[in-house]
Design a protein around this motif. Structure first.
Motif, short mmCIF file in Angstrom:
data_model
loop_
_atom_site.label_atom_id
_atom_site.label_comp_id
_atom_site.label_asym_id
_atom_site.label_seq_id
_atom_site.Cartn_x
_atom_site.Cartn_y
_atom_site.Cartn_z
N TYR A 1 23.66 4.18 -2.16
CA TYR A 1 23.62 4.44 -0.59
C TYR A 1 23.65 4.19 0.24
O TYR A 1 22.74 4.00 0.88
CB TYR A 1 21.78 3.92 -1.03
N ASN A 2 25.27 3.60 0.11
CA ASN A 2 26.05 3.39 1.15
C ASN A 2 25.82 3.81 1.95
O ASN A 2 26.21 5.12 2.52
CB ASN A 2 27.17 2.88 0.72
N GLY A 3 25.70 3.11 3.01
CA GLY A 3 25.64 3.94 4.75
C GLY A 3 23.90 5.07 4.72
O GLY A 3 24.26 5.50 5.62
N GLN A 4 23.32 5.43 4.34
CA GLN A 4 22.07 5.80 4.07
C GLN A 4 20.95 4.71 4.61
O GLN A 4 20.66 3.80 4.11
CB GLN A 4 21.44 6.41 2.84
N GLU A 5 20.39 5.13 5.43
CA GLU A 5 18.61 4.64 6.00
C GLU A 5 17.70 5.30 5.42
O GLU A 5 17.05 6.09 5.32
CB GLU A 5 18.41 4.99 7.73
N LEU A 6 17.47 3.99 4.70
CA LEU A 6 15.96 4.69 3.87
C LEU A 6 15.56 3.67 3.84
O LEU A 6 15.41 2.07 4.23
CB LEU A 6 16.93 4.01 1.80
N TYR B 1 8.88 -17.26 0.45
CA TYR B 1 9.28 -17.06 -0.31
C TYR B 1 7.59 -16.87 -1.38
O TYR B 1 6.60 -16.62 -1.17
CB TYR B 1 9.67 -18.10 -1.64
N GLY B 2 8.15 -15.24 -2.36
CA GLY B 2 7.33 -14.33 -3.22
C GLY B 2 6.66 -13.62 -2.29
O GLY B 2 6.29 -12.78 -3.36
N ASP B 3 6.60 -13.21 -1.34
CA ASP B 3 6.21 -12.00 -0.05
C ASP B 3 6.50 -11.07 -1.03
O ASP B 3 7.98 -10.62 -0.99
CB ASP B 3 6.36 -12.21 1.43
N VAL B 4 6.24 -9.35 -0.50
CA VAL B 4 6.69 -8.39 -1.33
C VAL B 4 6.93 -7.41 0.09
O VAL B 4 5.63 -7.08 1.14
CB VAL B 4 5.57 -7.73 -2.11
N LEU B 5 7.78 -7.39 0.77
CA LEU B 5 8.27 -6.40 1.90
C LEU B 5 8.31 -5.10 1.67
O LEU B 5 8.94 -4.80 0.90
CB LEU B 5 9.32 -7.34 2.47
N ARG B 6 7.96 -4.52 2.55
CA ARG B 6 8.84 -3.17 2.37
C ARG B 6 9.36 -3.09 4.53
O ARG B 6 8.42 -3.38 4.98
CB ARG B 6 7.81 -1.87 2.71
N PHE B 7 10.64 -2.42 3.96
CA PHE B 7 11.08 -2.80 5.08
C PHE B 7 12.09 -1.48 5.23
O PHE B 7 12.47 -1.22 4.20
CB PHE B 7 12.16 -3.64 4.72
N LYS B 8 12.28 -0.67 6.35
CA LYS B 8 13.48 0.09 6.71
C LYS B 8 14.81 0.10 6.95
O LYS B 8 14.45 -1.02 7.96
CB LYS B 8 12.84 0.79 6.99
N GLY B 9 15.79 0.49 6.89
CA GLY B 9 17.08 -0.19 7.41
C GLY B 9 17.93 0.72 6.53
O GLY B 9 18.65 1.46 6.08
N LYS B 10 19.39 0.83 7.18
CA LYS B 10 20.96 1.39 7.03
C LYS B 10 21.18 0.62 6.04
O LYS B 10 22.18 -0.57 6.33
CB LYS B 10 21.56 1.77 7.52
N ILE B 11 21.83 0.94 4.98
CA ILE B 11 21.81 -0.20 3.26
C ILE B 11 23.80 -0.22 4.17
O ILE B 11 24.29 0.79 4.48
CB ILE B 11 22.15 0.78 2.22
N ARG B 12 24.10 -1.21 3.74
CA ARG B 12 25.40 -1.24 4.18
C ARG B 12 26.56 -1.93 2.37
O ARG B 12 25.84 -3.41 2.37
CB ARG B 12 25.83 -1.81 5.02
N GLN C 1 29.27 -13.50 -4.55
CA GLN C 1 29.38 -15.55 -4.79
C GLN C 1 27.97 -15.62 -4.58
O GLN C 1 27.19 -17.18 -5.04
CB GLN C 1 30.50 -16.24 -3.98
N LYS C 2 26.85 -15.87 -3.14
CA LYS C 2 25.82 -15.11 -3.33
C LYS C 2 24.74 -14.60 -4.08
O LYS C 2 23.84 -14.86 -4.56
CB LYS C 2 25.41 -15.09 -2.05
N GLY C 3 25.14 -13.64 -5.24
CA GLY C 3 24.12 -12.74 -5.66
C GLY C 3 24.15 -11.85 -4.95
O GLY C 3 23.73 -11.47 -5.52
N ILE C 4 24.82 -11.52 -3.48
CA ILE C 4 23.97 -10.49 -3.07
C ILE C 4 25.21 -9.21 -2.81
O ILE C 4 26.64 -9.76 -2.50
CB ILE C 4 24.11 -11.03 -1.20
N PHE C 5 24.85 -8.07 -3.01
CA PHE C 5 25.52 -6.80 -2.99
C PHE C 5 25.33 -5.97 -2.29
O PHE C 5 26.03 -4.83 -2.32
CB PHE C 5 25.07 -6.15 -4.57
N ALA C 6 24.56 -5.91 -1.11
CA ALA C 6 24.28 -5.36 -0.24
C ALA C 6 23.85 -5.91 0.86
O ALA C 6 22.92 -6.75 0.64
CB ALA C 6 23.85 -4.27 -0.49
N THR C 7 24.03 -4.87 2.19
CA THR C 7 23.02 -5.66 3.03
C THR C 7 22.77 -4.66 3.68
O THR C 7 22.52 -3.42 3.77
CB THR C 7 24.24 -6.28 4.91
N ILE C 8 21.53 -5.15 4.69
CA ILE C 8 20.23 -4.29 5.35
C ILE C 8 20.02 -4.79 6.89
O ILE C 8 19.73 -6.58 6.87
CB ILE C 8 19.42 -3.58 5.08
#
Length: 325
Positions: free
Chosen positions: A27-32, A84-95, A114-121
């Motif tokens: 999904y890299n580069g896609q707005e979802l 913490y714990g809030d379920v969110l719905r959000f839209k943006g471009k995955i990087r 190292q922070k356990g993060i594999f994508a940003t948005i």
């Protein structure tokens, strides 16, 4: 045996990396549109907020698909904070974070892993649609830790200017989000940036302080130890279980449990076990400077402190201890 452990660790590392990244790489580069819950305390800056989101679903072609992994969600403004714990719905471009492009430049991908993060948005369209239930006890403990950190932040900001309160939050909890960028640069160039990190010493101070206070109450030694350990656990949670804090907590836990059952623990074994647990949770921390310095410095103290203490035995005790350390 050592070779087998090394090879298995290497396989686990590659499996962990490929499995987690493959969930997002298509999904890299896609707005979802994504749905997920906040798994950590928000990182609040002057004009933006960053959330670590444990993703649950991704929407593509009008259908929702299950997806697992942690994504870094950034948004502007800090007035309407989610918790913490809030379920969110959000839209943006995955990087997908980029690797180092030039020799000597920062490896953004490694920092995120190292922070356990594999994508940003980045998203301006964020909506709370519920709360994720991770169990009443776990949610309550997280909220206690969050409230503790927020209480100290407000107390520090009300009594100190932003510059000094940010430094104190960094030293106590390892939160560098509001530390002045010029100060970070100067401390980095001076080789003292490690001062702005929650250290294992904090764990020892908190445990000793609460254990000493409980000495005024006539209860069993094991109960005092367990209560003090629980307080330390809350602090470690508030400090996001950074490698130095996690290392110190595990070593303290083993030592205290050993004392309770009258078993003497070996410091090197304790340190090795702590490193093993940290790397099981996140193998990429092996390449973190914080992880390396924390464990190597502790190993140095364990192996060489006695030698240097004897070498400087002619000095007064307080100087002997200082130079030996």
């Amino acid at each position: 045996l050592i070779t087998a452990v090394f090879l298995l660790s290497l396989l686990y590392f590659h499996y962990y990396e490929l499995k987690m990244q493959n969930d997002f790489i298509d999904y890299n580069g896609q707005e979802l549109e994504l749905i997920g819950y906040i798994k950590d305390f928000p990182e609040v800056k002057s004009n933006e907020v960053i959330y670590s989101i444990n993703t649950l679903y991704i929407k593509k072609d009008s259908t929702y698909k299950r997806i697992k992994g942690i994504i870094r969600l950034k948004t502007v403004g800090n007035k309407n904070l989610f918790n913490y714990g809030d379920v969110l719905r959000f839209k943006g471009k995955i990087r997908i974070p980029k690797e180092r492009t030039n020799p000597g430049s920062a490896d953004y991908k490694a920092v995120m892993l190292q922070k356990g993060i594999f994508a940003t948005i980045f998203s301006r369209e964020i909506e709370k649609i519920g709360e994720y239930n991770e169990g009443l006890l776990r949610t309550y403990i997280y909220k206690v830790a969050y409230n503790l950190r927020e209480h100290y932040r407000k107390v520090l900001q009300s009594n100190l200017d932003l510059k000094f309160s940010s430094v104190m939050m960094s030293v106590i909890f390892g939160i560098k989000s509001n530390v002045d960028s010029e100060l970070l640069k100067e401390m980095g160039e001076g080789g003292i940036i490690h001062v702005l990190a929650a250290s294992g010493l904090n764990v020892g101070i908190i445990y000793t302080a609460f254990y000493s206070l409980l000495n005024f109450i006539k209860i069993k030694r094991s109960i005092k130890a367990c209560i003090s350990l629980f307080i330390v656990f809350i602090y470690a949670l508030a400090a996001n279980f950074s490698p130095p804090v996690f290392r110190a907590f595990i070593m303290l836990l083993i030592m205290v449990l050993g004392n309770i059952i009258n078993r003497r623990s070996d410091p090197v074994n304790n340190l090795s076990f702590a490193a093993f647990l940290v790397l099981i949770f996140n193998p990429f921390l092996l390449f973190s400077i914080s992880f390396q310095f924390s464990f190597l410095a502790t190993l140095g103290l364990i192996l060489f402190y006695g030698y240097f203490k004897r070498m400087f035995s002619f000095l007064p005790n307080f100087l002997n201890t200082t130079f030996s350390t």
